[in-house]
Design a protein around this motif. Structure first.
Motif, mmCIF file in Angstrom:
data_model
loop_
_atom_site.group_PDB
_atom_site.id
_atom_site.type_symbol
_atom_site.label_atom_id
_atom_site.label_comp_id
_atom_site.label_asym_id
_atom_site.label_seq_id
_atom_site.Cartn_x
_atom_site.Cartn_y
_atom_site.Cartn_z
ATOM 1 N N VAL A 114 -3.796 -19.864 17.084
ATOM 2 C CA VAL A 114 -3.739 -18.977 15.915
ATOM 3 C C VAL A 114 -3.834 -17.521 16.353
ATOM 4 O O VAL A 114 -3.072 -16.664 15.869
ATOM 5 C CB VAL A 114 -4.855 -19.335 14.915
ATOM 6 C CG1 VAL A 114 -4.995 -18.277 13.844
ATOM 7 C CG2 VAL A 114 -4.590 -20.690 14.298
ATOM 8 N N VAL A 115 -4.727 -17.229 17.275
ATOM 9 C CA VAL A 115 -4.883 -15.852 17.758
ATOM 10 C C VAL A 115 -3.627 -15.401 18.506
ATOM 11 O O VAL A 115 -3.145 -14.278 18.302
ATOM 12 C CB VAL A 115 -6.135 -15.727 18.655
ATOM 13 C CG1 VAL A 115 -6.170 -14.398 19.378
ATOM 14 C CG2 VAL A 115 -7.383 -15.912 17.822
ATOM 15 N N ASN A 137 2.821 -11.699 16.480
ATOM 16 C CA ASN A 137 3.437 -11.295 15.213
ATOM 17 C C ASN A 137 3.097 -9.863 14.811
ATOM 18 O O ASN A 137 3.677 -9.343 13.854
ATOM 19 C CB ASN A 137 3.037 -12.252 14.094
ATOM 20 C CG ASN A 137 3.795 -13.550 14.172
ATOM 21 O OD1 ASN A 137 4.888 -13.613 14.723
ATOM 22 N ND2 ASN A 137 3.205 -14.596 13.625
ATOM 23 N N LEU A 138 2.154 -9.214 15.499
ATOM 24 C CA LEU A 138 1.849 -7.819 15.194
ATOM 25 C C LEU A 138 3.015 -6.902 15.544
ATOM 26 O O LEU A 138 3.158 -5.825 14.975
ATOM 27 C CB LEU A 138 0.604 -7.367 15.961
ATOM 28 C CG LEU A 138 -0.722 -7.975 15.511
ATOM 29 C CD1 LEU A 138 -1.842 -7.506 16.441
ATOM 30 C CD2 LEU A 138 -1.028 -7.581 14.074
ATOM 31 N N ARG A 154 9.673 -8.964 16.178
ATOM 32 C CA ARG A 154 9.994 -10.217 16.856
ATOM 33 C C ARG A 154 10.913 -9.941 18.047
ATOM 34 O O ARG A 154 12.003 -9.386 17.896
ATOM 35 C CB ARG A 154 10.666 -11.180 15.902
ATOM 36 C CG ARG A 154 10.881 -12.521 16.532
ATOM 37 C CD ARG A 154 11.185 -13.573 15.537
ATOM 38 N NE ARG A 154 11.246 -14.842 16.258
ATOM 39 C CZ ARG A 154 11.518 -15.973 15.677
ATOM 40 N NH1 ARG A 154 11.740 -16.001 14.387
ATOM 41 N NH2 ARG A 154 11.561 -17.069 16.374
ATOM 42 N N TYR A 182 4.980 -17.133 25.035
ATOM 43 C CA TYR A 182 4.187 -18.302 24.640
ATOM 44 C C TYR A 182 3.910 -19.223 25.824
ATOM 45 O O TYR A 182 2.836 -19.824 25.908
ATOM 46 C CB TYR A 182 4.864 -19.062 23.508
ATOM 47 C CG TYR A 182 4.747 -18.361 22.171
ATOM 48 C CD1 TYR A 182 3.512 -17.971 21.687
ATOM 49 C CD2 TYR A 182 5.867 -18.100 21.391
ATOM 50 C CE1 TYR A 182 3.383 -17.331 20.459
ATOM 51 C CE2 TYR A 182 5.754 -17.463 20.168
ATOM 52 C CZ TYR A 182 4.512 -17.082 19.713
ATOM 53 O OH TYR A 182 4.394 -16.446 18.506
ATOM 54 N N GLU A 212 10.263 -14.386 23.705
ATOM 55 C CA GLU A 212 9.210 -15.037 22.933
ATOM 56 C C GLU A 212 8.787 -16.347 23.613
ATOM 57 O O GLU A 212 7.594 -16.663 23.695
ATOM 58 C CB GLU A 212 9.712 -15.313 21.517
ATOM 59 C CG GLU A 212 8.640 -15.711 20.562
ATOM 60 C CD GLU A 212 9.149 -15.769 19.128
ATOM 61 O OE1 GLU A 212 8.361 -16.186 18.268
ATOM 62 O OE2 GLU A 212 10.313 -15.420 18.863
ATOM 63 N N VAL A 225 -0.479 -16.463 18.211
ATOM 64 C CA VAL A 225 0.628 -16.260 17.275
ATOM 65 C C VAL A 225 0.398 -14.998 16.450
ATOM 66 O O VAL A 225 1.336 -14.223 16.204
ATOM 67 C CB VAL A 225 0.806 -17.499 16.373
ATOM 68 C CG1 VAL A 225 1.769 -17.226 15.242
ATOM 69 C CG2 VAL A 225 1.278 -18.684 17.193
ATOM 70 N N SER A 226 -0.829 -14.753 16.046
ATOM 71 C CA SER A 226 -1.125 -13.551 15.264
ATOM 72 C C SER A 226 -0.888 -12.282 16.072
ATOM 73 O O SER A 226 -0.346 -11.304 15.550
ATOM 74 C CB SER A 226 -2.570 -13.577 14.788
ATOM 75 O OG SER A 226 -2.794 -14.690 13.967
ATOM 76 N N VAL A 227 -1.277 -12.291 17.337
ATOM 77 C CA VAL A 227 -1.074 -11.110 18.182
ATOM 78 C C VAL A 227 0.407 -10.864 18.423
ATOM 79 O O VAL A 227 0.881 -9.722 18.354
ATOM 80 C CB VAL A 227 -1.839 -11.261 19.517
ATOM 81 C CG1 VAL A 227 -1.416 -10.200 20.518
ATOM 82 C CG2 VAL A 227 -3.331 -11.196 19.270
ATOM 83 N N TYR A 270 -7.172 -20.604 19.689
ATOM 84 C CA TYR A 270 -6.402 -19.788 20.616
ATOM 85 C C TYR A 270 -4.943 -19.694 20.173
ATOM 86 O O TYR A 270 -4.335 -18.630 20.253
ATOM 87 C CB TYR A 270 -6.487 -20.373 22.029
ATOM 88 C CG TYR A 270 -5.761 -19.548 23.053
ATOM 89 C CD1 TYR A 270 -6.325 -18.395 23.560
ATOM 90 C CD2 TYR A 270 -4.504 -19.916 23.506
ATOM 91 C CE1 TYR A 270 -5.674 -17.625 24.499
ATOM 92 C CE2 TYR A 270 -3.835 -19.151 24.439
ATOM 93 C CZ TYR A 270 -4.423 -18.013 24.939
ATOM 94 O OH TYR A 270 -3.753 -17.259 25.854
#
Length: 76
Positions: A25-26, A32-33, A36, A46, A42, A28-30, A23
């Motif tokens: 990783v997902v 970062n799409l 910033r 989170y 941010e 952070v990846s979303v 979760y």
């Protein structure tokens, strides 16, 4: 269907060891799409995602740290 205490405990352990890192990783990846965002936004994103992941599993985690209610009483 109610899960037994041992099943809930094992499932909670599996969720924490496997599901939570996936979760993160997902999430952070979303995030970062997109470009910033400001640091305060941010942090809010989170923090909200950190609370959001546990809501579907609330019933599994409830009472897992308590002694097994189905175990026979111990004579100490």
């Amino acid at each position: 269907m109610a899960l037994r205490y041992k099943t809930r405990k094992r499932l909670a352990f599996l969720i924490l060891i496997v599901g939570l890192p996936l979760y993160v990783v997902v999430a952070v990846s979303v995030v970062n799409l997109f470009d910033r965002p400001p640091i305060w936004l941010e942090f809010v994103i989170y923090a909200a995602l950190g609370i959001l992941w546990v809501l579907p599993f609330k019933s599994i985690f409830r009472g897992v740290g308590q002694p097994d209610p189905d175990a026979p009483p111990r004579d100490d």
